[in-house]
Write a protein that holds these residues in place. Structure first.
Motif, short mmCIF file in Angstrom:
data_model
loop_
_atom_site.label_atom_id
_atom_site.label_comp_id
_atom_site.label_asym_id
_atom_site.label_seq_id
_atom_site.Cartn_x
_atom_site.Cartn_y
_atom_site.Cartn_z
N ILE A 8 -8.35 7.02 -45.08
CA ILE A 8 -7.25 6.78 -46.02
C ILE A 8 -6.87 5.32 -46.13
CG2 ILE A 8 -6.36 9.13 -45.90
CD1 ILE A 8 -4.12 8.13 -44.10
N GLY A 9 -7.54 4.44 -45.32
CA GLY A 9 -7.36 3.01 -45.52
C GLY A 9 -6.71 2.23 -44.39
N PHE A 10 -6.41 2.86 -43.27
CA PHE A 10 -5.85 2.15 -42.12
C PHE A 10 -7.02 1.75 -41.23
CE2 PHE A 10 -2.38 4.94 -43.52
CZ PHE A 10 -1.37 4.01 -43.66
N THR A 11 -7.42 0.48 -41.29
CA THR A 11 -8.63 0.02 -40.61
C THR A 11 -8.32 -1.02 -39.55
OG1 THR A 11 -9.08 -1.83 -42.09
CG2 THR A 11 -9.86 0.34 -42.80
N ILE A 50 -4.87 -2.93 -43.71
CA ILE A 50 -4.83 -1.90 -44.74
C ILE A 50 -5.79 -2.27 -45.86
CG2 ILE A 50 -3.36 -0.80 -46.48
CD1 ILE A 50 -1.10 -0.90 -44.45
N ALA A 51 -6.68 -1.35 -46.19
CA ALA A 51 -7.69 -1.58 -47.23
C ALA A 51 -7.05 -1.61 -48.61
CB ALA A 51 -8.77 -0.51 -47.16
N ALA A 52 -7.47 -2.58 -49.42
CA ALA A 52 -6.96 -2.71 -50.79
C ALA A 52 -7.29 -1.46 -51.60
CB ALA A 52 -7.58 -3.94 -51.45
N SER A 53 -6.39 -1.08 -52.48
CA SER A 53 -6.55 0.04 -53.40
C SER A 53 -6.79 1.38 -52.70
CB SER A 53 -7.70 -0.23 -54.39
OG SER A 53 -7.45 -1.40 -55.12
N ALA A 92 -2.68 1.63 -48.83
CA ALA A 92 -2.04 0.55 -49.59
C ALA A 92 -0.90 1.10 -50.44
CB ALA A 92 -3.07 -0.16 -50.46
N LYS A 93 -1.10 2.27 -51.03
CA LYS A 93 -0.05 2.89 -51.83
C LYS A 93 1.12 3.30 -50.93
CE LYS A 93 1.82 4.70 -55.47
NZ LYS A 93 2.44 3.85 -56.47
N MET A 94 0.80 3.86 -49.76
CA MET A 94 1.86 4.24 -48.81
C MET A 94 2.67 3.02 -48.39
SD MET A 94 -0.16 6.96 -46.38
CE MET A 94 1.19 7.16 -45.23
N GLY A 117 7.71 1.28 -36.22
CA GLY A 117 7.77 2.65 -35.72
C GLY A 117 7.74 3.70 -36.81
N GLY A 118 7.72 3.27 -38.07
CA GLY A 118 7.64 4.21 -39.18
C GLY A 118 6.22 4.74 -39.35
N LEU A 119 6.04 5.62 -40.31
CA LEU A 119 4.75 6.25 -40.53
C LEU A 119 3.65 5.25 -40.84
CD1 LEU A 119 3.07 8.84 -40.81
CD2 LEU A 119 3.75 8.91 -43.21
N VAL A 120 3.91 4.33 -41.76
CA VAL A 120 2.89 3.34 -42.14
C VAL A 120 2.53 2.44 -40.96
CG1 VAL A 120 2.38 1.36 -43.64
CG2 VAL A 120 3.50 3.39 -44.59
N ALA A 121 3.52 1.96 -40.24
CA ALA A 121 3.26 1.09 -39.08
C ALA A 121 2.49 1.85 -38.00
CB ALA A 121 4.58 0.56 -38.52
N THR A 122 2.85 3.08 -37.77
CA THR A 122 2.18 3.88 -36.75
C THR A 122 0.73 4.15 -37.12
OG1 THR A 122 4.26 4.91 -36.11
CG2 THR A 122 2.24 6.07 -35.49
N LEU A 123 0.50 4.55 -38.38
CA LEU A 123 -0.88 4.80 -38.82
C LEU A 123 -1.72 3.53 -38.79
CD1 LEU A 123 -0.28 7.33 -41.73
CD2 LEU A 123 -1.25 7.80 -39.46
#
Length: 95
Positions: free
Chosen positions: A27-30, A34-37, A41-43, A58-64
């Motif tokens: 889903i783009g968490f590398t 974060i992978a473009a497009s 990236a949308k999250m 500590g939020g979802l995006v930071a954790t992922l």
């Protein structure tokens, strides 16, 4: 047969443990960020807009993103296994 319930729980648990590290990357968490497009990236965009321009620690995006960069920890792997086992067990119960 209860052995079918055990089998589906084990298959679900193993599948979740194997899939968890790959799903985060897909889903783009590398490791490189974060992978473009990507979905990631949308999250990140939605999270930044809702937080006034920043990403909450500590939020979802930071954790992922942490998982994508460092890999999935033992605790996260165990949690994924438990969730997958429960899903496998429920799939058998619902049928």
């Amino acid at each position: 047969c209860s052995c079918l319930s055990v089998t589906t729980a084990v298959v679900g648990g193993v599948g979740a443990v194997v899939a968890a590290p790959y799903a985060v990357g897909v889903i783009g968490f590398t490791k490189a960020g974060i992978a473009a497009s990507s979905i990631a990236a949308k999250m990140m965009s939605v999270a930044a807009i809702s937080n006034g321009g920043g990403i909450a620690a500590g939020g979802l995006v930071a954790t992922l993103q942490s998982l994508g960069a460092a890999g999935v920890s033992g605790a996260a792997t165990a949690a994924a296994g438990g969730i997958g086992a429960a899903a496998g067990w429920l799939t058998n119960i619902i049928r």
